[in-house]
Design an enzyme around this catalytic site. Structure first.
Site, PDB file in Angstrom:
ATOM      1  N   CYS A 191      94.602 137.079  29.342  1.00 27.29           N
ATOM      2  CA  CYS A 191      94.871 135.884  30.145  1.00 27.29           C
ATOM      3  C   CYS A 191      93.601 135.052  30.323  1.00 27.29           C
ATOM      4  O   CYS A 191      93.157 134.431  29.375  1.00 27.29           O
ATOM      5  CB  CYS A 191      95.521 136.275  31.470  1.00 27.29           C
ATOM      6  SG  CYS A 191      96.597 134.965  32.074  1.00 27.29           S
ATOM      7  N   GLU A 196      99.045 144.841  29.891  1.00 35.21           N
ATOM      8  CA  GLU A 196      98.851 146.039  30.721  1.00 35.21           C
ATOM      9  C   GLU A 196     100.092 146.396  31.519  1.00 35.21           C
ATOM     10  O   GLU A 196     100.267 147.553  31.914  1.00 35.21           O
ATOM     11  CB  GLU A 196      97.647 145.861  31.656  1.00 35.21           C
ATOM     12  CG  GLU A 196      97.790 144.844  32.784  1.00 35.21           C
ATOM     13  CD  GLU A 196      97.414 143.419  32.410  1.00 35.21           C
ATOM     14  OE1 GLU A 196      97.485 143.081  31.209  1.00 35.21           O
ATOM     15  OE2 GLU A 196      97.075 142.630  33.306  1.00 35.21           O
ATOM     16  N   HIS A 225      99.914 139.432  29.725  1.00 37.12           N
ATOM     17  CA  HIS A 225      99.378 140.649  30.357  1.00 37.12           C
ATOM     18  C   HIS A 225     100.016 141.900  29.750  1.00 37.12           C
ATOM     19  O   HIS A 225     100.990 142.423  30.283  1.00 37.12           O
ATOM     20  CB  HIS A 225      99.662 140.625  31.859  1.00 37.12           C
ATOM     21  CG  HIS A 225      98.845 139.624  32.593  1.00 37.12           C
ATOM     22  ND1 HIS A 225      97.586 139.905  33.077  1.00 37.12           N
ATOM     23  CD2 HIS A 225      99.092 138.332  32.915  1.00 37.12           C
ATOM     24  CE1 HIS A 225      97.094 138.832  33.672  1.00 37.12           C
ATOM     25  NE2 HIS A 225      97.983 137.864  33.587  1.00 37.12           N
TER      26      HIS A 225
END
Ligand code: GLN
Length: 544
Positions: free
Chosen positions: A382, A510, A508
């Site tokens: 990001c 993650e 993102h």
């Protein structure tokens, strides 16, 4: 019919209610039950989206774009329960709904009160998760018993046992049993008081999960059982895990919590517990074959929870490679003060995470330059991707002063800007892009190699975008655009062909990594870091 488990916490905050709830969900799922997870947060903010990471840790984003509490990250990592905006409610949302109904005249002139109107609203959001195919809904109540804010939530779950039948509801209370050095004893009084408070408002907990730093002997469990009015087998020890949070489900299993819940709720159709893969991942964690170090260079480095999912995803990637990933959190401002060489030399990988605000931006740019020039594997996420584009524009494409308009409105080269600042796209506003969005990958790129497929969906949370006006110019200098929105208009992934592994993504990743299924980008990033560590020349250089 769907059964309900309510998880409350007492004595102190930060007992790990989220982890414990996720572990309970996991144990039940692994016995073949269909579980739904939910967190109710007593604070008044409508969602954590506007809260500082210092206050609240990371904002966890779901596929549907809701910005939620980071405990939902534990739920997704531990269970397969699908999460939506119904999985996280705050006092702010509950009141907003009640007030909107009042404005629409739905209360027919009645005085609108906490009981029954607010509690009815809370009950309805809990019951929303029940369905024919759902065996158990686990609702975690945020905050600590005794807080003013939690009262309406506790009152609502008290009423639910009346509405649904006590046999269909289970109250689990997480509490602290501290060891007092001076007395040389474990103390049960805080637990007694906390359960006392619950009983005062009409909730008799069925199960007590006692957080301790040491073994909870039978005598203490018997004492807690007697004073708190629960059978002794329902006093469960949950000892601190200094090795890994992934041990929590196993420790609860060893204390037979799954059996107890199944018996108390009379759950049917359960099978034997399947935890082989989980045990295997703990075995791998305990017996790593490699060790590498990764620097995470971010604004909120000192706050452990601010990039929680990123640290978790790095661990998952380590598990996938049987490697221990040592993470060093580095404040990007420190890179500005001390220089990248001093802080980053010797790391096997550099990761720059997301963020908002100008502080530390130049440090991130310096860290990225260092990773690019020294050929250290790099993953940008990001804001980390936006900084990678800025760095490339400035130092490779020769666009002096290139920046994001988030930080410099008058930059001569706005390589990152709001969509409506890009002349060719005027039909979209500059609001936050949130939630899962499709992305098409270019064959032959690192991103494509990682995912092994051409169309992916990843979660977003940002306002600014790669400026298409610079696309060609940056590409001519070697920036590879390896992922875009299906219409080609939004740049989602950039990477470098002439670098061992340099990938930066606007989304993102993650949030979609699991302990048993590492995210492909994190997996390949750590794979590249291991490669670098293995290469003897580089190894010698980094150890020198
Ligand atoms: N501040 C940047 C934006 O809004 C990046 C946001 C992020 O990293 N989540 O676009």
């Amino acid at each position: 019919m769907t059964k309900f488990i309510f998880v409350t916490g007492g004595v102190v905050s930060s007992l790990g209610k989220g982890l414990t709830s996720a572990s309970i969900g996991m144990l039940l799922e692994r016995r073949g039950l269909c579980v739904r997870m939910q967190k109710l947060d007593p604070y008044i903010n409508v969602d954590p989206g506007t809260m500082s990471p210092y206050q609240h840790g990371e904002v966890y984003v779901l596929d549907d774009g809701s910005e939620t509490d980071l405990d939902l990250g534990h739920y997704e990592r531990f269970t397969n329960s699908p999460l939506t905006r119904d999985s996280n409610y705050t006092t702010g949302q509950i009141y907003q709904a009640v007030i909107n109904k009042e404005r629409r005249g739905e209360f027919l002139g009645k005085t609108v009160q906490v009981i029954p109107h607010v509690t009815d609203e809370i009950k309805s959001v809990i019951r929303k998760l029940a369905a024919d195919d759902v065996d158990v809904v686990i609702t975690e109540i945020g905050g600590t018993v005794g807080d003013i804010e939690s009262l309406p939530f506790l009152e609502a779950i008290r009423q639910l046992a009346l509405d649904l039948g006590k046999e269909n509801c289970l109250y689990i209370h997480l509490t602290l049993v501290p060891y007092l050095k001076a007395a040389g004893e474990l103390k049960t009084k805080p637990t007694q008081h906390s359960v006392g408070q619950l009983r005062q408002i009409g909730i008799q907990p069925d199960v007590l999960i006692c957080r301790t730093d040491r073994e909870l002997p039978l005598a203490e469990r018997q004492k807690i059982a007697l004073f708190c009015n629960v059978p002794v087998e329902a006093v469960i020890e949950e000892r601190d895990k200094d090795f890994s949070i992934y041990e929590v489900p196993l420790s609860l299993m060893n204390n037979r919590l799954d059996e107890l819940i199944i018996r108390k709720l009379r759950l049917e159709g359960v099978g034997p517990l399947q935890l082989d893969d989980w045990k295997e991942l703990l075995h791998v964690l305990r017996n790593p074959e490699h060790e590498i170090s990764v620097a995470v260079v971010g604004k909120y480095a000192e706050h452990r929870d601010a990039y929680k999912s990123i640290y978790e995803a790095l661990d998952h990637a380590g598990i996938a490679h049987r490697a221990q990933v040592r993470v060093q959190r580095i404040q990007s401002e420190q890179v500005e003060h001390q220089g990248a060489e001093r802080l980053l030399a010797g790391f096997d990988g550099v990761l720059v995470p997301g963020g908002f605000g100008e502080r530390g931006i130049e440090g991130k740019v310096q860290a990225i330059r260092f990773a690019r020039e020294r050929e250290i594997p790099f993953l940008g996420i990001c804001l980390g991707m936006q900084c990678a584009v800025i760095e490339f524009a400035r130092h490779v494409a020769g666009l002096a002063g290139a920046h994001s308009t988030e930080f410099d409105k008058d930059t001569p080269h706005p390589v990152i800007c709001l969509l409506d600042e890009q002349k060719q796209i005027t039909d979209k506003g500059g609001t936050m892009r949130l939630g899962a969005q499709p992305c098409v990958l270019q064959p032959g790129t690192r991103a494509w190699e990682a995912y092994g497929q051409a169309l992916i969906h990843e979660r977003h949370r940002h306002r600014y975008e790669f400026n298409n006006a610079y696309r060609q110019q940056l590409a001519e200098h070697g920036l590879v655009i390896s992922g875009t929105s299906p219409d080609g208009r939004l740049v989602e992934i950039v990477e470098l062909a002439k670098h061992p592994w340099f990938v930066a993504v606007q989304f993102h990743p993650e949030f979609k990594s699991k302990p048993t299924a590492a995210h492909p980008l994190f997996r390949d990033f750590i794979g590249a870091a291991i490669q670098r560590r293995r290469a003897p020349g580089e190894l010698a250089a980094s150890e020198a």
